[in-house]
Design a protein around this motif. Sequence first.
Motif, PDB file in Angstrom:
ATOM      1  N   ARG A 207      65.554  -2.739  49.441  1.00 34.58           N
ATOM      2  CA  ARG A 207      65.154  -1.327  49.461  1.00 34.58           C
ATOM      3  C   ARG A 207      64.953  -0.860  50.887  1.00 34.58           C
ATOM      4  O   ARG A 207      64.463  -1.618  51.724  1.00 34.58           O
ATOM      5  CB  ARG A 207      63.809  -1.165  48.751  1.00 34.58           C
ATOM      6  N   CYS A 208      65.319   0.384  51.138  1.00 33.14           N
ATOM      7  CA  CYS A 208      65.048   0.966  52.451  1.00 33.14           C
ATOM      8  C   CYS A 208      64.283   2.262  52.254  1.00 33.14           C
ATOM      9  O   CYS A 208      64.501   2.968  51.269  1.00 33.14           O
ATOM     10  CB  CYS A 208      66.342   1.295  53.186  1.00 33.14           C
ATOM     11  N   ARG A 209      63.403   2.556  53.198  1.00 33.55           N
ATOM     12  CA  ARG A 209      62.694   3.835  53.133  1.00 33.55           C
ATOM     13  C   ARG A 209      62.117   4.134  54.507  1.00 33.55           C
ATOM     14  O   ARG A 209      62.088   3.241  55.380  1.00 33.55           O
ATOM     15  CB  ARG A 209      61.591   3.827  52.073  1.00 33.55           C
ATOM     16  N   VAL A 210      61.689   5.358  54.680  1.00 33.87           N
ATOM     17  CA  VAL A 210      61.083   5.693  55.958  1.00 33.87           C
ATOM     18  C   VAL A 210      59.580   5.836  55.736  1.00 33.87           C
ATOM     19  O   VAL A 210      59.141   6.344  54.709  1.00 33.87           O
ATOM     20  CB  VAL A 210      61.726   6.966  56.575  1.00 33.87           C
ATOM     21  N   ASP A 211      58.824   5.289  56.694  1.00 36.51           N
ATOM     22  CA  ASP A 211      57.375   5.333  56.547  1.00 36.51           C
ATOM     23  C   ASP A 211      56.753   5.476  57.939  1.00 36.51           C
ATOM     24  O   ASP A 211      56.952   4.605  58.803  1.00 36.51           O
ATOM     25  CB  ASP A 211      56.895   4.039  55.865  1.00 36.51           C
ATOM     26  N   ASP A 212      56.057   6.560  58.143  1.00 36.40           N
ATOM     27  CA  ASP A 212      55.331   6.761  59.385  1.00 36.40           C
ATOM     28  C   ASP A 212      56.240   6.611  60.633  1.00 36.40           C
ATOM     29  O   ASP A 212      55.890   5.909  61.585  1.00 36.40           O
ATOM     30  CB  ASP A 212      54.180   5.723  59.445  1.00 36.40           C
ATOM     31  N   GLY A 213      57.387   7.236  60.612  1.00 32.65           N
ATOM     32  CA  GLY A 213      58.306   7.208  61.769  1.00 32.65           C
ATOM     33  C   GLY A 213      59.044   5.892  61.921  1.00 32.65           C
ATOM     34  O   GLY A 213      59.735   5.683  62.920  1.00 32.65           O
ATOM     35  N   GLU A 214      58.890   5.005  60.955  1.00 31.38           N
ATOM     36  CA  GLU A 214      59.608   3.727  61.026  1.00 31.38           C
ATOM     37  C   GLU A 214      60.486   3.568  59.791  1.00 31.38           C
ATOM     38  O   GLU A 214      60.113   4.003  58.698  1.00 31.38           O
ATOM     39  CB  GLU A 214      58.638   2.563  61.108  1.00 31.38           C
ATOM     40  N   VAL A 215      61.638   2.900  60.002  1.00 35.66           N
ATOM     41  CA  VAL A 215      62.494   2.629  58.854  1.00 35.66           C
ATOM     42  C   VAL A 215      62.173   1.221  58.370  1.00 35.66           C
ATOM     43  O   VAL A 215      62.062   0.280  59.173  1.00 35.66           O
ATOM     44  CB  VAL A 215      63.987   2.754  59.237  1.00 35.66           C
ATOM     45  N   GLU A 216      61.999   1.110  57.057  1.00 37.93           N
ATOM     46  CA  GLU A 216      61.599  -0.173  56.465  1.00 37.93           C
ATOM     47  C   GLU A 216      62.751  -0.689  55.604  1.00 37.93           C
ATOM     48  O   GLU A 216      63.285   0.057  54.788  1.00 37.93           O
ATOM     49  CB  GLU A 216      60.375   0.116  55.610  1.00 37.93           C
ATOM     50  N   MET A 217      63.144  -1.941  55.838  1.00 34.86           N
ATOM     51  CA  MET A 217      64.181  -2.548  55.001  1.00 34.86           C
ATOM     52  C   MET A 217      63.550  -3.771  54.348  1.00 34.86           C
ATOM     53  O   MET A 217      63.124  -4.685  55.060  1.00 34.86           O
ATOM     54  CB  MET A 217      65.369  -2.999  55.860  1.00 34.86           C
ATOM     55  N   SER A 218      63.492  -3.788  53.025  1.00 33.70           N
ATOM     56  CA  SER A 218      62.791  -4.915  52.408  1.00 33.70           C
ATOM     57  C   SER A 218      63.697  -5.702  51.463  1.00 33.70           C
ATOM     58  O   SER A 218      64.574  -5.134  50.816  1.00 33.70           O
ATOM     59  CB  SER A 218      61.544  -4.431  51.681  1.00 33.70           C
ATOM     60  N   VAL A 219      63.473  -7.005  51.443  1.00 38.57           N
ATOM     61  CA  VAL A 219      64.234  -7.905  50.570  1.00 38.57           C
ATOM     62  C   VAL A 219      63.235  -8.670  49.717  1.00 38.57           C
ATOM     63  O   VAL A 219      62.360  -9.356  50.255  1.00 38.57           O
ATOM     64  CB  VAL A 219      65.073  -8.900  51.408  1.00 38.57           C
ATOM     65  N   ALA A 220      63.362  -8.525  48.407  1.00 39.26           N
ATOM     66  CA  ALA A 220      62.400  -9.187  47.509  1.00 39.26           C
ATOM     67  C   ALA A 220      63.135 -10.082  46.525  1.00 39.26           C
ATOM     68  O   ALA A 220      64.224  -9.743  46.056  1.00 39.26           O
ATOM     69  CB  ALA A 220      61.600  -8.132  46.758  1.00 39.26           C
ATOM     70  N   ASP A 221      62.530 -11.241  46.250  1.00 39.27           N
ATOM     71  CA  ASP A 221      63.138 -12.123  45.245  1.00 39.27           C
ATOM     72  C   ASP A 221      62.140 -12.371  44.117  1.00 39.27           C
ATOM     73  O   ASP A 221      61.020 -11.847  44.142  1.00 39.27           O
ATOM     74  CB  ASP A 221      63.609 -13.443  45.901  1.00 39.27           C
ATOM     75  N   ARG A 222      62.545 -13.185  43.149  1.00 36.00           N
ATOM     76  CA  ARG A 222      61.655 -13.457  42.002  1.00 36.00           C
ATOM     77  C   ARG A 222      61.305 -14.937  41.935  1.00 36.00           C
ATOM     78  O   ARG A 222      61.094 -15.485  40.863  1.00 36.00           O
ATOM     79  CB  ARG A 222      62.343 -13.051  40.696  1.00 36.00           C
ATOM     80  N   GLY A 223      61.298 -15.577  43.106  1.00 34.25           N
ATOM     81  CA  GLY A 223      60.999 -17.012  43.158  1.00 34.25           C
ATOM     82  C   GLY A 223      59.509 -17.293  43.110  1.00 34.25           C
ATOM     83  O   GLY A 223      58.715 -16.430  42.717  1.00 34.25           O
ATOM     84  N   PRO A 224      59.098 -18.472  43.584  1.00 35.75           N
ATOM     85  CA  PRO A 224      57.681 -18.842  43.494  1.00 35.75           C
ATOM     86  C   PRO A 224      56.823 -18.167  44.570  1.00 35.75           C
ATOM     87  O   PRO A 224      55.599 -18.293  44.549  1.00 35.75           O
ATOM     88  CB  PRO A 224      57.707 -20.361  43.718  1.00 35.75           C
ATOM     89  N   GLY A 225      57.439 -17.470  45.522  1.00 37.21           N
ATOM     90  CA  GLY A 225      56.670 -16.845  46.602  1.00 37.21           C
ATOM     91  C   GLY A 225      56.292 -17.862  47.675  1.00 37.21           C
ATOM     92  O   GLY A 225      56.752 -19.015  47.647  1.00 37.21           O
ATOM     93  N   ILE A 226      55.446 -17.431  48.586  1.00 36.91           N
ATOM     94  CA  ILE A 226      55.081 -18.295  49.728  1.00 36.91           C
ATOM     95  C   ILE A 226      53.553 -18.358  49.815  1.00 36.91           C
ATOM     96  O   ILE A 226      52.910 -17.298  49.848  1.00 36.91           O
ATOM     97  CB  ILE A 226      55.647 -17.712  51.039  1.00 36.91           C
ATOM     98  N   PRO A 227      52.973 -19.573  49.821  1.00 35.15           N
ATOM     99  CA  PRO A 227      51.497 -19.643  49.894  1.00 35.15           C
ATOM    100  C   PRO A 227      50.966 -18.834  51.081  1.00 35.15           C
ATOM    101  O   PRO A 227      51.568 -18.846  52.164  1.00 35.15           O
ATOM    102  CB  PRO A 227      51.234 -21.141  50.112  1.00 35.15           C
ATOM    103  N   ARG A 228      49.873 -18.136  50.861  1.00 35.82           N
ATOM    104  CA  ARG A 228      49.305 -17.234  51.870  1.00 35.82           C
ATOM    105  C   ARG A 228      49.117 -17.920  53.235  1.00 35.82           C
ATOM    106  O   ARG A 228      49.412 -17.352  54.272  1.00 35.82           O
ATOM    107  CB  ARG A 228      47.953 -16.728  51.314  1.00 35.82           C
ATOM    108  N   ARG A 229      48.653 -19.203  53.186  1.00 35.28           N
ATOM    109  CA  ARG A 229      48.356 -19.881  54.455  1.00 35.28           C
ATOM    110  C   ARG A 229      49.614 -20.152  55.280  1.00 35.28           C
ATOM    111  O   ARG A 229      49.546 -20.469  56.459  1.00 35.28           O
ATOM    112  CB  ARG A 229      47.593 -21.189  54.198  1.00 35.28           C
ATOM    113  N   GLU A 230      50.793 -20.042  54.657  1.00 35.25           N
ATOM    114  CA  GLU A 230      52.048 -20.322  55.369  1.00 35.25           C
ATOM    115  C   GLU A 230      52.688 -19.059  55.945  1.00 35.25           C
ATOM    116  O   GLU A 230      53.713 -19.152  56.621  1.00 35.25           O
ATOM    117  CB  GLU A 230      53.073 -20.989  54.426  1.00 35.25           C
TER     118      GLU A 230
END
Length: 289
Positions: A207-230
């Motif tokens: 997904r791409c969008r503009v937010d606060d003068g910045e362009v954001e490009m995001s990539v999301a998956d449906r895997g197990p995610g990443i532990p917060r500490r990492e």
Amino acid sequence: MWLASTFVLLPLLALVVVGILVLVFQRATVDITFGVLILAFCVAVLVGAIWLVFSLKRAADLSQLQLDFLSKVSHEFKTPLTSIRLFTQTLLEPRPLTDEQRQQCLQMLDQESERLNVMIGRLLDLGRMEAGSMVYHRQPEPVDAVVDSALRAFEPIRLQEHVTLATDVPRDLPPILADRTMLSQALLNLLQNAVKYGGDARRIDLRCRVDDGEVEMSVADRGPGIPRREHRRIFERFYRIDDRLDRKQEGSGLGLAIVRHVVQAHGGSILVRNRPDGGAEFWIRVPAA
Ligand code: ADP
């Protein structure tokens, strides 16, 4: 440490006491001057000693980092090299191989040498980035041009891995000041990771969008995610989260380090979070041109 306390701290303490005694029991102006001079001298020596200890520690950390780097590079190179030797020896054996076996060996040789090639390319890029000598050709680029270029390179992988990719790239986003090749490669890297670590769901959202003068490009998956500490460490070079899922996947731990360098060279930032309904989401933010 004990050396520092014996040869620096103890004499300093003695001098500070003398300085204070001279100031307390002063008999003439000369004693005040003397006391102040002693204390000033002590402060200067203390600051110098602290600076020296920090410099030595920094130098030791740096050389430890270089040692780790060398041992990790050697280790990463050893795996494909061992395979290349193995398959070459099989081909050289006097025992005749079937056409199919020979073809398999050649395919593995091709695959392993390509793996080495990619790894060396990445190392060279990272070396240039860390030395600050990487040249970026930034110019105003439409966001969809950067995204399309990443998607074209990703298409063969997507087809091979049977991944569903949902994209949301509004056409009216402001342009960004970008090196199209480098930034699209950074995005491609995130897409490849989403395939590698995205588990069995085989679904990626870009997904791409503009937010606060910045362009954001995001990539999301449906895997197990990443532990917060990492979340910080995964951007360090050679760092891989050491669990079974990652070990099943090939990788050198250089991808995200390179992505971070590229994004920072664009004056942007990269962030990661775990999606509430599972999976990891990386997003790149770069200022609009
Ligand atoms: P590589 O994939 O070559 O190991 P990277 O630098 O791209 O190296 O990633 C570093 C580590 O971060 C990976 O080894 C993996 O443990 C973790 N990682 C990266 N992307 C994801 C993701 N989408 N989901 C879960 N873990 C991830």
